[in-house]
Design an enzyme around this catalytic site. Structure first.
Site, mmCIF file in Angstrom:
data_model
loop_
_atom_site.group_PDB
_atom_site.id
_atom_site.type_symbol
_atom_site.label_atom_id
_atom_site.label_comp_id
_atom_site.label_asym_id
_atom_site.label_seq_id
_atom_site.Cartn_x
_atom_site.Cartn_y
_atom_site.Cartn_z
ATOM 1 N N HIS A 1 -7.575 -5.371 -1.113
ATOM 2 C CA HIS A 1 -6.408 -4.546 -0.797
ATOM 3 C C HIS A 1 -5.421 -5.364 0.026
ATOM 4 C CE1 HIS A 1 -4.284 -0.747 -0.475
ATOM 5 N NE2 HIS A 1 -4.095 -0.989 0.813
ATOM 6 N N SER B 1 0.837 -1.201 0.000
ATOM 7 C CA SER B 1 0.000 0.000 0.000
ATOM 8 C C SER B 1 0.878 1.260 0.000
ATOM 9 C CB SER B 1 -0.969 -0.047 1.188
ATOM 10 O OG SER B 1 -1.975 0.911 1.071
ATOM 11 N N ASP C 1 -10.011 -3.627 -5.586
ATOM 12 C CA ASP C 1 -9.419 -3.037 -4.385
ATOM 13 C C ASP C 1 -10.281 -1.861 -3.922
ATOM 14 O OD1 ASP C 1 -7.810 -1.584 -2.543
ATOM 15 O OD2 ASP C 1 -5.986 -2.373 -3.461
#
Length: 330
Positions: free
Chosen positions: A292, A136, A263
């Protein structure tokens, strides 16, 4: 190669929540090391060193927003790398190791100087070959470091793998502000608030928490805290200058990017198809499912993303090869 979820676990929110909070990864206890940063602050690092290795290859892991080095998604990749004979260093962003950092500034999506410091610390330990992995916003930092900071990049940094990266922060922030994502947003804001309360004790005249409950999204938070605390004129300036999408063209080391279309954290601009097509160093594997930082494989030692990441790293940094960086860009 693409990930396909089993029907019962295909929901993107299950894919997002389970690996981050509920997965159990058995690992040996790390060796914790605290290092001092050039500005007098500190970073906490977790080291994993296998016995069946020549110690030449180091994988440095950067966690996600409000995560830490012991999150299951970090440990899952660390375990996969250890099984392949890699040494692993999982580092904590400032204030993410369980203790508030010394400075009023903490970390943000575009700050790469701490990652650079961790890399040079690894080089000082005599590692000849280094790969990076980021989850991320840890992936966003990784891509910025490889692209924006390319001219200062040590040659020993040879490759990277990144997962579910919000390469365009504005559209990611807008996506997370949607009502269907309020649970994620609420959890982030609660975590930020807890840390700001601790900061206010040290800097009472510089941090104002009055009416914090009125903050509803990243635009509100970044406008009030992130941008002014880190020298940006506005949330939009912070997002623009910290988005790795604008620097992908400069990356000249092999990078694998694993991302899912479903996501819940990523807006349309976070799927950089054009940028990847124009840079032979970048490989984007875009699955329809995965959530995610998900890509779950229940009952398996490795999740799909971990297996794919190690296949890529073993291909570009095989154990017996000479430590020479691969420059694949123009």
């Amino acid at each position: 190669m693409s990930y396909r979820a089993a029907p019962l676990i295909a929901n993107p929110h299950f894919q997002t929540i389970y690996p981050s909070l509920l997965r159990r990864v058995t690992m040996p206890a790390p060796k914790r090391e605290r290092v001092t940063t050039p500005d007098g602050d500190f970073l906490d690092l977790d080291w994993y060193r296998p016995t069946n290795s020549d110690g030449s290859r180091l994988l440095i892991l950067s966690h996600g927003l409000e995560g830490h080095s012991r999150r299951p998604y970090v440990l899952g990749l660390a375990r996969a790398a250890l099984d392949q004979g890699w040494h692993v260093l999982a580092w904590n962003f400032r204030s993410c190791s369980g203790e508030s950092n010394h400075k009023i500034t903490t970390y943000h999506s575009g700050q790469t100087r701490d990652l650079a410091h961790v890399v040079h610390h690894g080089l000082a330990k005599a590692y000849a070959r280094i790969a990076l992995a980021g989850f991320s916003i840890g992936g966003n930092k990784t891509l910025l470091y490889l692209g924006r900071d390319r001219d200062a990049l040590p040659p020993q940094v040879e490759a990277a793998v990144v997962f579910s990266v919000p390469v365009h922060l504005q559209t990611s922030s807008e996506r997370l502000a949607e009502p269907r994502n309020r649970l994620y947003m609420r959890n982030f804001l609660r975590s930020f608030h807890t840390k700001l309360i601790e900061k206010q004790k040290r800097f009472p005249d510089q941090i104002d928490l009055e009416d914090y409950a009125s903050i509803r999204n990243f635009y509100d938070f970044d406008s009030r805290y992130t941008a002014p605390m880190h020298g940006f004129a506005s949330a939009q300036e912070y997002w623009s200058e910290s988005s790795s999408k604008y620097w992908l063209h400069r990356i000249d080391r092999p990078v694998l990017m694993l991302t899912a279309r479903d996501d819940p954290f990523l807006g349309d601009e976070c799927f950089p198809l054009q940028e990847v097509a124009q840079n032979p160093c970048l490989t984007l594997e875009l699955s329809q499912q995965g959530g995610h930082v998900g890509f779950i494989r229940l009952g398996r030692r490795y999740y799909w993303s971990e297996q794919r990441a190690m296949e890529f790293l073993e291909q570009v940094l095989p154990a017996k090869a000479a430590g020479v960086a691969i420059h694949c860009g123009g």
